[in-house]
Design an enzyme around this catalytic site. Structure first.
Site, mmCIF file in Angstrom:
data_model
loop_
_atom_site.group_PDB
_atom_site.id
_atom_site.type_symbol
_atom_site.label_atom_id
_atom_site.label_comp_id
_atom_site.label_asym_id
_atom_site.label_seq_id
_atom_site.Cartn_x
_atom_site.Cartn_y
_atom_site.Cartn_z
ATOM 1 N N GLU A 99 -13.505 1.681 17.265
ATOM 2 C CA GLU A 99 -14.382 1.864 16.109
ATOM 3 C C GLU A 99 -15.660 1.054 16.288
ATOM 4 O OE1 GLU A 99 -12.093 0.734 12.678
ATOM 5 O OE2 GLU A 99 -10.550 2.233 13.061
ATOM 6 N N ASP A 111 -8.322 7.500 8.900
ATOM 7 C CA ASP A 111 -9.343 6.544 8.482
ATOM 8 C C ASP A 111 -9.570 5.487 9.547
ATOM 9 O OD1 ASP A 111 -11.175 5.486 6.437
ATOM 10 O OD2 ASP A 111 -9.807 3.771 6.404
ATOM 11 N N ARG A 147 -3.910 1.027 11.367
ATOM 12 C CA ARG A 147 -4.801 0.684 12.464
ATOM 13 C C ARG A 147 -4.691 1.796 13.500
ATOM 14 N NH1 ARG A 147 -6.570 -2.114 9.284
ATOM 15 N NH2 ARG A 147 -6.974 -4.362 9.287
ATOM 16 N N ASP A 170 11.065 1.113 7.301
ATOM 17 C CA ASP A 170 10.548 -0.260 7.357
ATOM 18 C C ASP A 170 11.740 -1.190 7.539
ATOM 19 O OD1 ASP A 170 9.513 -2.859 6.854
ATOM 20 O OD2 ASP A 170 7.846 -1.973 5.745
ATOM 21 N N ILE A 208 0.835 -1.207 0.000
ATOM 22 C CA ILE A 208 0.000 0.000 0.000
ATOM 23 C C ILE A 208 0.867 1.253 0.000
ATOM 24 C CG2 ILE A 208 -1.666 1.346 1.330
ATOM 25 C CD1 ILE A 208 -2.878 -1.358 2.226
ATOM 26 N N HIS A 222 -13.206 4.159 8.488
ATOM 27 C CA HIS A 222 -12.493 2.947 8.081
ATOM 28 C C HIS A 222 -12.971 2.520 6.688
ATOM 29 C CE1 HIS A 222 -10.012 -0.475 10.006
ATOM 30 N NE2 HIS A 222 -9.900 -0.545 8.694
#
Length: 324
Positions: free
Chosen positions: A266, A261, A237, A176, A157, A284
């Site tokens: 949630e 998002d 998340r 990363d 992504i 989300h």
């Protein structure tokens, strides 16, 4: 006869599962739908089942896996943070996910959130709706091309987001530990350490999966390294970002805004990050397009079929994977 129990969650389409399983599995398959509101309701619904297809909210715990006699758990999402993968392996249960179904959608959504915050679109819209017509309500705004954008995690992504952002001529850096610098360089991205990313970046997009290592990783120290015109975007998340630290940074005007998002809880209940002039919050929904939803269900159903047929599913999660 095999039994597959699906969560009664709008992302999951029973008709697609029935269609795919009827065509792909030799033995008869019964597809049922149930509410997975808790561990106990999950156990009650899935007792006697061979497979469950779960949603983003219901924890599939060690207790549930010990008490059920499952062959496969399908997580209808990219991440598996609500499934105890180690306990599944201990019980001989295959866990699968659908890692690529919404790569383009989430990347596009993350860039959209970034641009909405950078260009003060929410503030402008509110001001015009209230009868105003004043360009200064969105100040300050800087050129995207003059900025450095940091990407926390560099999976598919984030890689797609990097491709999209390359058209804005911004400098791109990423953190990363599981992706080599040479691979990042192929996308025009420089690999940096976590602290350096926040030191150098004007704006940050968070794409990391939720694990023990990433929970709360974007904390007060990281946010303190940003500037007062910085924007933070989170499409991973909610708990990857320390919500209290983010709220403090916004309240202190230490950063310009946040595009979110995902949230810590949630749906939110009285979340102070919602409804602010300096946040743009979506439900989300970054994953969503009709195309992505169809792919999600067909891929998940194909994984169930593979396990029922004694094959290794494409979406199998390796319980020994470094990123878990």
């Amino acid at each position: 006869m095999a039994t597959v129990v699906l969560s009664a969650f709008e992302m999951i389409d029973p008709e697609t599962y029935r269609e795919v399983l009827e065509e792909a599995v030799d033995e008869p398959v019964t597809v049922e739908v149930a509410e997975f509101d808790s561990t106990e309701s999950l156990i009650a619904a899935a007792t006697g089942a061979d497979a469950i297809v779960t949603d983003i909210n219901t924890p599939v715990t060690a207790e549930a896996l010990d008490r059920l006699d499952l062959r496969v758990v399908v997580r209808s999402a990219v991440g598996v943070d609500n499934v105890d993968v180690a306990a599944a392996a201990d019980n001989g249960v295959t866990v699968t996910r659908v890692p690529d179904y919404c790569t383009d959608e989430v990347a596009t959504h993350s860039v959209s959130l970034l641009l909405a915050c950078l260009r003060s679109l929410d503030e402008y819209d509110d001001a015009v709706a209230a009868g105003g017509w004043d360009w200064t309500v969105g100040r300050p705004i800087r050129r995207v091309s003059a900025s450095t954008i940091g990407l926390v995690s560099f999976g598919p992504i984030a890689q797609r987001a990097a491709e999209q952002l390359s058209g804005f001529d911004a400098e791109l850096v990423a953190y990363d530990p599981f992706v080599e610098a040479d691979e990042m360089a192929e996308y025009g991205v420089e690999k940096v350490a976590f602290e350096e990313l926040f030191d150098r970046a004007d704006h940050v997009g968070v794409y990391a999966p939720l694990t023990d290592a990433t929970r709360g990783m974007v904390d007060a120290d990281a946010l303190d390294r940003l500037g007062e015109e910085s924007v933070l975007v989170n499409v991973s998340r909610g708990p990857v970002v320390d919500a209290d630290a983010l709220l403090d940074a916004l309240n202190a005007n230490a950063i310009k805004g946040a595009g979110l998002d995902v949230l810590a809880a949630e749906p939110p209940e009285n979340d102070p990050l919602v409804g602010r002039d300096d946040t743009v919050v979506t439900p989300h929904a970054a994953w969503y397009s009709e195309d992505a939803r169809d792919e999600l269900n067909r891929s998940g159903a194909a994984d169930v079929a593979a396990v029922l047929n004694g094959e290794v599913p494409d979406g199998r999660v390796d319980p020994d994977a470094d990123w878990l």
